[in-house]
Design an enzyme around this catalytic site. Structure first.
Site, PDB file in Angstrom:
ATOM      1  N   GLU A  41       3.737 -13.277   1.045  1.00  0.00           N
ATOM      2  CA  GLU A  41       4.118 -12.183   1.735  1.00  0.00           C
ATOM      3  C   GLU A  41       4.339 -12.142  -0.179  1.00  0.00           C
ATOM      4  O   GLU A  41       5.082 -11.340  -0.393  1.00  0.00           O
ATOM      5  CB  GLU A  41       4.994 -11.711   2.180  1.00  0.00           C
ATOM      6  CG  GLU A  41       5.330 -11.873   3.499  1.00  0.00           C
ATOM      7  CD  GLU A  41       6.150 -10.969   4.060  1.00  0.00           C
ATOM      8  OE1 GLU A  41       6.184 -10.142   5.872  1.00  0.00           O
ATOM      9  OE2 GLU A  41       7.262 -11.060   3.686  1.00  0.00           O
ATOM     10  N   HIS A  93       8.270 -12.270  -3.118  1.00  0.00           N
ATOM     11  CA  HIS A  93      10.156 -12.448  -2.774  1.00  0.00           C
ATOM     12  C   HIS A  93      10.850 -13.295  -3.534  1.00  0.00           C
ATOM     13  O   HIS A  93      11.703 -13.910  -3.519  1.00  0.00           O
ATOM     14  CB  HIS A  93       9.959 -13.140  -1.878  1.00  0.00           C
ATOM     15  CG  HIS A  93       9.475 -12.749  -0.255  1.00  0.00           C
ATOM     16  ND1 HIS A  93      10.136 -11.854   0.310  1.00  0.00           N
ATOM     17  CD2 HIS A  93       8.679 -12.553   0.389  1.00  0.00           C
ATOM     18  CE1 HIS A  93       9.803 -11.650   1.658  1.00  0.00           C
ATOM     19  NE2 HIS A  93       8.592 -12.347   1.544  1.00  0.00           N
ATOM     20  N   ASP A 124      15.548 -15.143  -2.053  1.00  0.00           N
ATOM     21  CA  ASP A 124      14.851 -14.259  -1.578  1.00  0.00           C
ATOM     22  C   ASP A 124      14.985 -12.957  -2.920  1.00  0.00           C
ATOM     23  O   ASP A 124      15.594 -13.148  -3.750  1.00  0.00           O
ATOM     24  CB  ASP A 124      14.479 -14.171  -0.140  1.00  0.00           C
ATOM     25  CG  ASP A 124      13.412 -13.442   0.580  1.00  0.00           C
ATOM     26  OD1 ASP A 124      12.895 -12.677   0.039  1.00  0.00           O
ATOM     27  OD2 ASP A 124      13.039 -14.507   1.280  1.00  0.00           O
TER      28      ASP A 124
END
Length: 548
Positions: A316, A246, A175
């Site tokens: 995201e 990410h 991440d």
């Protein structure tokens, strides 16, 4: 009966049962050797019993055998005074799950690592237990990027999963805040990407920092050990390499992976705070080749037998940099795509084809539906049920893990003492009443629901104790939802589950699990600050979560 998860049927218990002692033998039919090893090393060690090898059909014995007429993960456990305990399973996995039930019947002492009262034996009443799971995918996702969990903690985590008949370990390895797996051809991913200089303490709007550097990673041999340990417990491992969003830890290590035409990627460090990061991968051929190299090594570490699925994240991923990037816009024109959503879909489809050609299946968070989903891809439906419903109706397999229901980083109570409270209140009863298959899915569409998964994001979980507190006892309720065939949500007997949990807490105590007690947090659980300050910002959300 105090079993968790609840079995399909129990005949008994009746008086005159089986009392394992030093003369008890262990016989394992071909294919059950893994459970034989586990029983001797775990249950035998806890009770001080040698469980020496014995003959087939012997009395005072634990006998293991496979019955291929049964469903693969089904088992039948027979307890008699004459013969002892006999476990039939539809496969080696079914035998192993039957052994987990036998351990529960032996009492909390069977969950310790060494005997505490030698010579005192536990009688198991005569009974027959028949059982099999509702879902084939009974998963837990552990985020080791935000806060690293050392290898021994991961192995313990797998033991806790096995004790609750959970069988899919989603291993969130990368991440923005850290890259946790060694890739030999790209050493800077761990030399640089595995370490951050400091960490936001609390929610991202908190003004408190932990100035201690944080990091760590698993060597390739660590990963092989974790995968082998999981396989011995019939747990599949789904590794996640999060792309194209990410990805700041990877970009900090190799700046050319980022959108260099709109941001100075050489100035980026491994991210030290939380939230959705704007720095995403550049949609270039160089990026594709780089991550193909990553996945080549990953596939060797996670063999197809234990890891048929590879998770690529896909969630995201802000499109702002792509919108401003001349290179990204040129790629959109070159590929004849409509917009940046389709550019992300192209990125995902590339790796779907790449993985499929190597005998694996791609799975990603439900954002991979945006712009069109690759035909063979599966979906982890996290933003609610909607993504999973859409995917299943389009013929894609789905794992239901809606954040409103089974994100176990969300707080367990509205009380002010909950440590760093995040999200909606999700009580033990709320989790017990979670239904993985929404009513919108029936028949063939519902058959695309592979199962369900609880997710554990660790932004505010600095250590193993905090992970324990967020997971337990709610993971026990989730395990029953995933395994047992329960009534409709409103009709579930939560009072009976709580009664059975009274016994199960003693098992968790023996395992050393730092769970949230039924009466609320203990003093060392309560909302701490680095200097005893109780004002560390969380992100509580009031009211009931939406059913979306």
């Amino acid at each position: 009966m105090d079993l968790i998860p609840a079995p399909v049927s129990v005949e008994g218990p009746r008086s005159g049962g089986f009392v394992p002692d030093s003369a008890t033998t262990l016989w394992a039919a071909p294919g059950t050797e893994g459970t034989e090893r586990w029983l001797r090393a775990t249950v035998g060690a806890a009770l001080g019993l040698p469980l020496a090898p014995g003959p087939a059909g012997g009395s005072n014995a634990v006998s293991l055998r496979i019955d291929e007429s049964m469903a693969p993960e089904a088992y039948r456990l027979d307890i008699t005074a004459e013969w002892g305990a006999e476990i039939h399973g539809g496969s080696a996995a079914g035998v192993f799950w039957g052994a987990q039930t036998l351990r529960q019947l032996l009492g909390p002492k069977a969950f310790r690592r060494a005997p505490v009262s030698p010579g005192v034996r536990q009688e198991i009443p005569r009974q027959v237990i028949e059982d099999q799971p509702r879902f084939g995918w009974r998963g837990v996702m552990l985020d080791v990027s935000r806060h690293f969990m050392p290898k021994d903690g991961v192995l313990r985590f797998l033991d806790l999963m096995a004790a609750h008949k959970l069988n899919v370990f989603h291993f969130h390895l990368t991440d923005d805040q850290g890259w946790r797996v060694q890739i030999k051809r790209y050493p800077k991913l761990t030399e640089v990407g595995a370490w951050r200089s400091r960490t936001k303490y609390g929610h991202r709007f908190s003004d408190i920092w932990d100035e201690k550097p944080h990091g760590g990673f698993y060597t390739q041999d660590d990963i092989r050990e974790i995968v082998a340990y999981a396989a011995e417990r019939h747990i599949s491992v789904v590794p996640e390499i999060d792309i194209p969003g990410h990805s700041q830890a990877a970009i900090a290590a190799y700046p050319e992976l980022g959108n260099t035409d709109v941001v100075d990627t050489t100035a980026l460090d491994v991210w030290d705070t939380w939230g959705v990061n704007p720095n995403v991968l550049a949609p270039t051929d160089n990026t594709l080749r780089f991550f193909e190299g990553v996945f080549e090594e990953l596939l060797d570490l996670f063999p197809a037998a234990t890891s048929p699925f590879i998770h690529i994240g896909g969630d995201e991923c802000p499109k702002d940099q792509w919108k401003r990037s001349p290179a990204a816009q040129e790629r959109i024109r070159e590929l004849g795509l409509a917009d940046e959503d389709e550019l992300q879909s192209w990125f995902i489809r590339h790796f779907d084809g790449w993985l499929s050609a190597r005998g694996r299946r791609l799975i990603g968070w439900d954002e991979i539906l945006e712009g069109g989903l690759a035909p063979g891809a599966a979906v982890s439906s996290w933003r609610g049920y909607a993504g999973g419903i859409a995917a299943a109706k389009a013929g894609h397999d789905v794992v239901m893990c809606p954040e409103q229901q089974v994100y176990l980083d969300h707080r367990q109570s509205a009380g002010e003492d909950e440590p760093m409270p995040i999200g909606y209140v999700r009580t033990l009863q709320d989790v017990y009443r979670f239904e993985p298959v929404p009513p919108e899915l029936t028949g063939a569409d519902a058959a695309h629901v592979l199962g369900t998964q609880a997710n554990v994001w660790t932004e505010v979980m600095q250590d193993r104790s905090r992970v324990d507190y967020q997971l337990f006892p709610r993971l026990c309720a989730f395990a029953e939802v995933a395994w047992s065939t329960l009534p409709e949500s409103p009709d579930r007997d939560f009072a009976d589950f709580e009664r059975r949990m009274t016994a199960h807490y003693r098992r968790l105590d023996a395992l050393g699990v730092d769970y949230r007690p039924p009466g609320g947090p203990l003093p060392w659980h309560k909302r701490p600050g680095p200097n005893g300050d109780s004002a560390v910002l969380g992100r509580p959300i009031e009211g009931s979560p939406p059913n979306v």
